[in-house]
Design a protein around this motif. Structure first.
Motif, short mmCIF file in Angstrom:
data_model
loop_
_atom_site.label_atom_id
_atom_site.label_comp_id
_atom_site.label_asym_id
_atom_site.label_seq_id
_atom_site.Cartn_x
_atom_site.Cartn_y
_atom_site.Cartn_z
N SER A 25 0.83 -1.20 0.00
CA SER A 25 0.00 0.00 0.00
C SER A 25 0.86 1.25 0.00
O SER A 25 0.56 2.23 -0.70
CB SER A 25 -0.94 0.00 1.21
OG SER A 25 -1.95 -0.96 1.06
N ASN A 26 1.91 1.22 0.75
CA ASN A 26 2.84 2.36 0.77
C ASN A 26 3.54 2.52 -0.57
O ASN A 26 3.71 3.64 -1.07
CB ASN A 26 3.88 2.17 1.87
CG ASN A 26 3.43 2.77 3.19
OD1 ASN A 26 2.90 3.88 3.22
ND2 ASN A 26 3.64 2.04 4.28
N LYS A 27 3.96 1.42 -1.15
CA LYS A 27 4.79 1.46 -2.35
C LYS A 27 3.98 1.72 -3.61
O LYS A 27 4.37 2.54 -4.45
CB LYS A 27 5.55 0.14 -2.47
CG LYS A 27 6.50 0.07 -3.65
CD LYS A 27 7.49 -1.10 -3.54
CE LYS A 27 6.88 -2.39 -3.09
NZ LYS A 27 7.84 -3.51 -3.13
N SER A 29 0.67 2.72 -3.82
CA SER A 29 -0.07 3.96 -3.60
C SER A 29 -1.23 4.10 -4.59
O SER A 29 -2.12 3.26 -4.63
CB SER A 29 0.89 5.15 -3.67
OG SER A 29 0.22 6.36 -3.37
N THR A 30 -1.22 5.14 -5.43
CA THR A 30 -2.33 5.41 -6.33
C THR A 30 -2.09 4.91 -7.75
O THR A 30 -2.72 5.38 -8.70
CB THR A 30 -2.65 6.92 -6.37
OG1 THR A 30 -1.47 7.63 -6.74
CG2 THR A 30 -3.15 7.40 -5.02
N ASN A 58 -7.47 -3.12 -1.10
CA ASN A 58 -7.20 -2.34 0.12
C ASN A 58 -8.45 -2.17 0.97
O ASN A 58 -8.37 -2.23 2.21
CB ASN A 58 -6.61 -0.98 -0.26
CG ASN A 58 -5.13 -1.06 -0.57
OD1 ASN A 58 -4.29 -0.97 0.32
ND2 ASN A 58 -4.80 -1.26 -1.83
N LYS A 72 -6.93 4.53 3.66
CA LYS A 72 -6.36 5.73 3.02
C LYS A 72 -5.99 5.45 1.57
O LYS A 72 -6.24 6.28 0.68
CB LYS A 72 -5.13 6.21 3.79
CG LYS A 72 -4.50 7.47 3.20
CD LYS A 72 -3.29 7.93 3.99
CE LYS A 72 -2.75 9.23 3.43
NZ LYS A 72 -2.36 9.16 2.01
N THR A 73 -5.39 4.29 1.31
CA THR A 73 -5.01 3.95 -0.06
C THR A 73 -6.25 3.85 -0.93
O THR A 73 -6.28 4.33 -2.07
CB THR A 73 -4.23 2.63 -0.08
OG1 THR A 73 -3.04 2.77 0.70
CG2 THR A 73 -3.83 2.26 -1.52
N ASP A 76 -7.42 7.39 -1.57
CA ASP A 76 -6.53 8.11 -2.48
C ASP A 76 -6.75 7.68 -3.94
O ASP A 76 -6.56 8.47 -4.86
CB ASP A 76 -5.08 7.88 -2.08
CG ASP A 76 -4.70 8.58 -0.78
OD1 ASP A 76 -5.47 9.45 -0.33
OD2 ASP A 76 -3.64 8.24 -0.22
N CYS A 77 -7.12 6.42 -4.14
CA CYS A 77 -7.38 5.92 -5.50
C CYS A 77 -8.76 6.32 -6.01
O CYS A 77 -9.03 6.26 -7.22
CB CYS A 77 -7.28 4.39 -5.52
SG CYS A 77 -5.61 3.73 -5.29
#
Length: 380
Positions: A25-27, A29-30, A58, A72-73, A76-77
């Motif tokens: 999720s960090n890597k 991301s969107t 996610n 959050k991921t 954000d998407c």
């Protein structure tokens, strides 16, 4: 890796996967993963049919783990998916794959009014693809590299994947009290049952109709081995999809069809319970598709809930498939981004062969969390 002997063992697998998914999720991301090339996911940020599965993965992970990063991921998407709704040139019948496990899922979890509105807008777009002459929802739009013949053919093309998209219409009918959504979904499901399913309960990937008159023409493949072969992922979509149609309609013929497709799938499985990419492939028949196994396992879990007299048989087969995926196909290593190895996206076009695939990951996680009383976003 722990081997699943009973459903409680899945909690150990899920615990092992949590760290990897947080890292992803960090890597990622969107971005919007499709399939792996080497150890890393390649991205399709252009509104491809797989676009919804990364944010959905996610959201599903948040539903189980309650880690805020997953939510959050997803959020954000979301903006990208909202903007896509203005692109009818891109969005086709797979709009359900994009918006059911994302905005409809978010609405089910949180009762969010905006998510409901977005899901209903997507349902309208799907309903508008209905061909009243042939009683089917048109599958694909035009693509840049189409030949003239293929572009014409697609105007009357239906594919088995569609069964996973029409729950969006059934849900919209319930929300709006408008029967039109229900009628379109049910008539389309009957068309799929009558023409895509063969007499032996194997399935075509696609079926062509005359788009002007609605006259049925012939079955074809796009991602399977041959027109008359049985593409394993398509069979898995059928198992799961017809069970979903039964959930909404309560018409026994749809559950019976799901079971017949399931029996065909189960009978053709190899020793490790993970199918070849096509059950009838003569060439490359050693190429597996772990995504087909994951989809089938999640579908079989639903069938086992709906058909009480056969509950144990389908439930235990789902566990057997999940067990094999966990013991032989799962990757908890951080350097390989996908959860499952050895998926097969589109062998005829050389795409995503023996790769990790985002929808394989999604339905694998879905099957695991369903065993721990977390409901699928696709289900009623």
């Amino acid at each position: 890796m722990n081997i699943i002997k009973e459903k409680d063992s899945t909690k150990d697998i899920l615990t092992q996967l949590r760290g990897k998914m947080l890292q992803n999720s960090n890597k990622i991301s969107t971005n919007f993963p499709h399939f792996t090339e080497g150890n890393h996911y390649s991205y399709r940020n252009d509104g491809f049919w797989t676009t919804g599965f990364w944010p959905a993965l996610n959201l599903l992970a948040y539903q189980y783990y309650k880690d805020d990063l997953f939510l959050k991921t997803f959020q954000d998407c979301s903006n990208h998916l909202i903007k896509l709704l203005d692109r009818e040139d891109i969005l086709d019948h797979d709009i359900g794959f994009i918006y059911i496990p994302t905005f409809l899922g978010h609405y089910k979890l949180f009762g969010d009014a905006q998510s409901k509105e977005i899901a209903l807008k997507a349902a309208d777009m799907l309903k508008n693809r209905f061909n009243s002459k042939g009683k089917f929802i048109r599958a694909w739009n035009d693509w840049e590299d189409d030949t003239a013949d293929f572009r014409e053919e697609k105007k009357g093309k239906v594919i088995i994947d569609s069964l996973m998209n029409i729950p969006l219409l059934f849900w919209a009918s319930e929300q709006t009290k408008n029967d039109d959504y229900f009628i379109v979904a049910k008539e389309h499901a009957e068309t799929v049952m009558n023409y895509i399913v063969r007499e032996d309960f194997s399935t075509y990937h696609t079926f062509n109709f005359d788009h002007v008159t609605g006259t049925p023409k012939k079955g074809k493949t796009q991602q399977g081995y041959a027109d008359e072969s049985c593409w394993s992922r398509g069979q898995a979509w059928g198992i799961y999809g017809f069970a979903l149609v039964y959930q909404y309609t309560k018409e026994v013929k749809f559950l019976e069809m799901s079971m017949k497709l399931a029996d065909y799938f189960i009978e053709r499985l190899p020793e490790d319970s993970v199918p070849s990419w096509d059950f009838d492939a003569v060439e490359n028949n050693n190429i597996k598709d772990s995504s087909a196994a994951a989809i089938a396992a999640s579908g079989l879990l639903l069938v086992s809930e709906l058909e009480k007299s056969e509950k144990e048989r389908y439930y235990l087969k789902a566990l057997e498939i999940i067990n094999s995926l966990c013991s032989e196909y799962l990757s908890c290593e951080s350097d390989f981004e996908a959860l499952l190895r050895k998926g097969c996206s589109d062998l005829p076009r050389g795409a995503g062969i023996e790769s990790g695939i985002i929808y394989g990951d999604y339905f694998f996680l879905e099957a695991l969390v369903k065993l721990n009383n977390v409901k699928s976003f696709f289900e009623r």
